[in-house]
Design a protein around this motif. Structure first.
Motif, mmCIF file in Angstrom:
data_model
loop_
_atom_site.group_PDB
_atom_site.id
_atom_site.type_symbol
_atom_site.label_atom_id
_atom_site.label_comp_id
_atom_site.label_asym_id
_atom_site.label_seq_id
_atom_site.Cartn_x
_atom_site.Cartn_y
_atom_site.Cartn_z
ATOM 1 N N ARG A 11 1.593 4.421 -10.796
ATOM 2 C CA ARG A 11 2.854 5.178 -10.858
ATOM 3 C C ARG A 11 3.642 5.011 -9.564
ATOM 4 N NH1 ARG A 11 -0.260 8.887 -13.439
ATOM 5 N NH2 ARG A 11 -0.608 10.096 -11.552
ATOM 6 N N MET A 12 2.924 5.049 -8.443
ATOM 7 C CA MET A 12 3.601 4.900 -7.151
ATOM 8 C C MET A 12 4.331 3.551 -7.076
ATOM 9 S SD MET A 12 0.699 6.487 -4.620
ATOM 10 C CE MET A 12 1.685 6.594 -3.111
ATOM 11 N N VAL A 13 3.660 2.495 -7.542
ATOM 12 C CA VAL A 13 4.281 1.170 -7.531
ATOM 13 C C VAL A 13 5.471 1.145 -8.484
ATOM 14 C CG1 VAL A 13 3.919 -1.271 -8.105
ATOM 15 C CG2 VAL A 13 2.193 -0.030 -6.773
ATOM 16 N N ASP A 14 5.312 1.735 -9.668
ATOM 17 C CA ASP A 14 6.423 1.807 -10.627
ATOM 18 C C ASP A 14 7.631 2.521 -10.027
ATOM 19 O OD1 ASP A 14 5.076 0.472 -12.626
ATOM 20 O OD2 ASP A 14 4.444 2.297 -13.671
ATOM 21 N N GLU A 15 7.364 3.519 -9.200
ATOM 22 C CA GLU A 15 8.436 4.332 -8.607
ATOM 23 C C GLU A 15 8.893 3.805 -7.254
ATOM 24 O OE1 GLU A 15 6.607 8.188 -8.593
ATOM 25 O OE2 GLU A 15 6.630 8.327 -10.784
ATOM 26 N N ASP A 16 8.433 2.608 -6.880
ATOM 27 C CA ASP A 16 8.814 1.985 -5.609
ATOM 28 C C ASP A 16 8.511 2.880 -4.404
ATOM 29 O OD1 ASP A 16 9.764 -0.383 -6.825
ATOM 30 O OD2 ASP A 16 11.669 0.609 -7.293
ATOM 31 N N THR A 17 7.341 3.479 -4.404
ATOM 32 C CA THR A 17 6.904 4.331 -3.295
ATOM 33 C C THR A 17 6.706 3.486 -2.043
ATOM 34 O OG1 THR A 17 5.830 5.801 -4.865
ATOM 35 C CG2 THR A 17 5.104 5.978 -2.585
ATOM 36 N N TYR A 18 6.927 4.094 -0.911
ATOM 37 C CA TYR A 18 6.790 3.445 0.393
ATOM 38 C C TYR A 18 5.418 2.769 0.517
ATOM 39 C CZ TYR A 18 6.923 3.027 5.519
ATOM 40 O OH TYR A 18 6.904 2.570 6.797
ATOM 41 N N CYS A 19 5.416 1.532 1.015
ATOM 42 C CA CYS A 19 4.212 0.689 1.074
ATOM 43 C C CYS A 19 3.011 1.386 1.715
ATOM 44 C CB CYS A 19 4.490 -0.580 1.870
ATOM 45 S SG CYS A 19 5.872 -1.545 1.293
ATOM 46 N N ILE A 20 3.242 2.026 2.844
ATOM 47 C CA ILE A 20 2.138 2.661 3.573
ATOM 48 C C ILE A 20 1.518 3.784 2.751
ATOM 49 C CG2 ILE A 20 1.535 3.987 5.645
ATOM 50 C CD1 ILE A 20 2.011 0.940 6.079
ATOM 51 N N ASP A 21 2.326 4.506 2.015
ATOM 52 C CA ASP A 21 1.795 5.571 1.160
ATOM 53 C C ASP A 21 0.923 4.997 0.043
ATOM 54 O OD1 ASP A 21 3.119 7.417 2.736
ATOM 55 O OD2 ASP A 21 4.861 7.524 1.388
ATOM 56 N N VAL A 22 1.328 3.869 -0.512
ATOM 57 C CA VAL A 22 0.529 3.208 -1.552
ATOM 58 C C VAL A 22 -0.778 2.706 -0.938
ATOM 59 C CG1 VAL A 22 0.429 1.298 -3.216
ATOM 60 C CG2 VAL A 22 2.576 2.563 -2.892
ATOM 61 N N LEU A 23 -0.697 2.083 0.216
ATOM 62 C CA LEU A 23 -1.900 1.588 0.884
ATOM 63 C C LEU A 23 -2.874 2.715 1.222
ATOM 64 C CD1 LEU A 23 -0.319 -1.090 3.235
ATOM 65 C CD2 LEU A 23 -1.861 -1.502 1.298
ATOM 66 N N THR A 24 -2.347 3.860 1.582
ATOM 67 C CA THR A 24 -3.204 5.012 1.863
ATOM 68 C C THR A 24 -3.985 5.404 0.621
ATOM 69 O OG1 THR A 24 -1.711 5.813 3.583
ATOM 70 C CG2 THR A 24 -3.204 7.428 2.608
ATOM 71 N N GLN A 25 -3.341 5.390 -0.521
ATOM 72 C CA GLN A 25 -4.018 5.733 -1.772
ATOM 73 C C GLN A 25 -5.018 4.652 -2.191
ATOM 74 O OE1 GLN A 25 -3.985 8.744 -3.203
ATOM 75 N NE2 GLN A 25 -2.843 9.179 -1.338
ATOM 76 N N VAL A 26 -4.680 3.396 -1.943
ATOM 77 C CA VAL A 26 -5.620 2.306 -2.225
ATOM 78 C C VAL A 26 -6.879 2.488 -1.375
ATOM 79 C CG1 VAL A 26 -6.020 -0.192 -2.000
ATOM 80 C CG2 VAL A 26 -3.884 0.656 -2.999
ATOM 81 N N SER A 27 -6.685 2.842 -0.131
ATOM 82 C CA SER A 27 -7.820 3.088 0.756
ATOM 83 C C SER A 27 -8.688 4.238 0.237
ATOM 84 C CB SER A 27 -7.318 3.408 2.169
ATOM 85 O OG SER A 27 -8.388 3.702 3.017
ATOM 86 N N ALA A 28 -8.052 5.283 -0.261
ATOM 87 C CA ALA A 28 -8.788 6.443 -0.780
ATOM 88 C C ALA A 28 -9.617 6.079 -2.008
ATOM 89 C CB ALA A 28 -7.818 7.579 -1.111
ATOM 90 N N VAL A 29 -9.041 5.303 -2.920
ATOM 91 C CA VAL A 29 -9.781 4.932 -4.129
ATOM 92 C C VAL A 29 -10.887 3.935 -3.789
ATOM 93 C CG1 VAL A 29 -8.362 3.015 -5.015
ATOM 94 C CG2 VAL A 29 -9.548 4.490 -6.600
ATOM 95 N N THR A 30 -10.651 3.080 -2.822
ATOM 96 C CA THR A 30 -11.694 2.154 -2.370
ATOM 97 C C THR A 30 -12.882 2.935 -1.818
ATOM 98 O OG1 THR A 30 -10.063 0.447 -1.893
ATOM 99 C CG2 THR A 30 -12.199 0.247 -0.793
ATOM 100 N N LYS A 31 -12.604 3.931 -1.011
ATOM 101 C CA LYS A 31 -13.660 4.774 -0.446
ATOM 102 C C LYS A 31 -14.409 5.511 -1.553
ATOM 103 C CE LYS A 31 -15.835 6.817 2.913
ATOM 104 N NZ LYS A 31 -16.885 6.119 3.624
#
Length: 93
Positions: free
Chosen positions: A27-47
């Protein structure tokens, strides 16, 4: 019976949470969310997935590998090789 059978509900709960996090990232990518915010969430799901993997590995070592080691011989050697390979895959990822 697999080693994680007793904790299956907990593992499924963690995996559902990670699945929800991934949908949130989509959803964040669909909504063009700021890159760093998306990366933060990717890091969280990876963890979160790493936590599941380590839990499964711990169960495998304490159940499957421990039983095979008690039997000894080729079965034990195979389980130890299998566990080592799984650890190597986790470390590389």
């Amino acid at each position: 019976m697999v080693g994680y059978s007793e904790r299956k509900d907990e593992l499924q709960k963690r995996l559902r949470r990670a699945e929800g996090q991934v949908r949130g990232i989509q959803r964040m990518v669909d909504e063009d969310t700021y890159c760093i915010d998306v990366l933060t969430q990717v890091s969280a799901v990876t963890k979160a997935l790493e936590t599941v993997a380590l839990s499964l590995l711990e169960d495998h070592l304490s159940h499957c590998v421990a039983e095979a080691t008690a039997q000894g011989g080729a079965v034990a050697e195979e389980k130890l090789r299998e566990a080592s390979a799984a650890i190597a895959r986790l470390v590389r990822s």
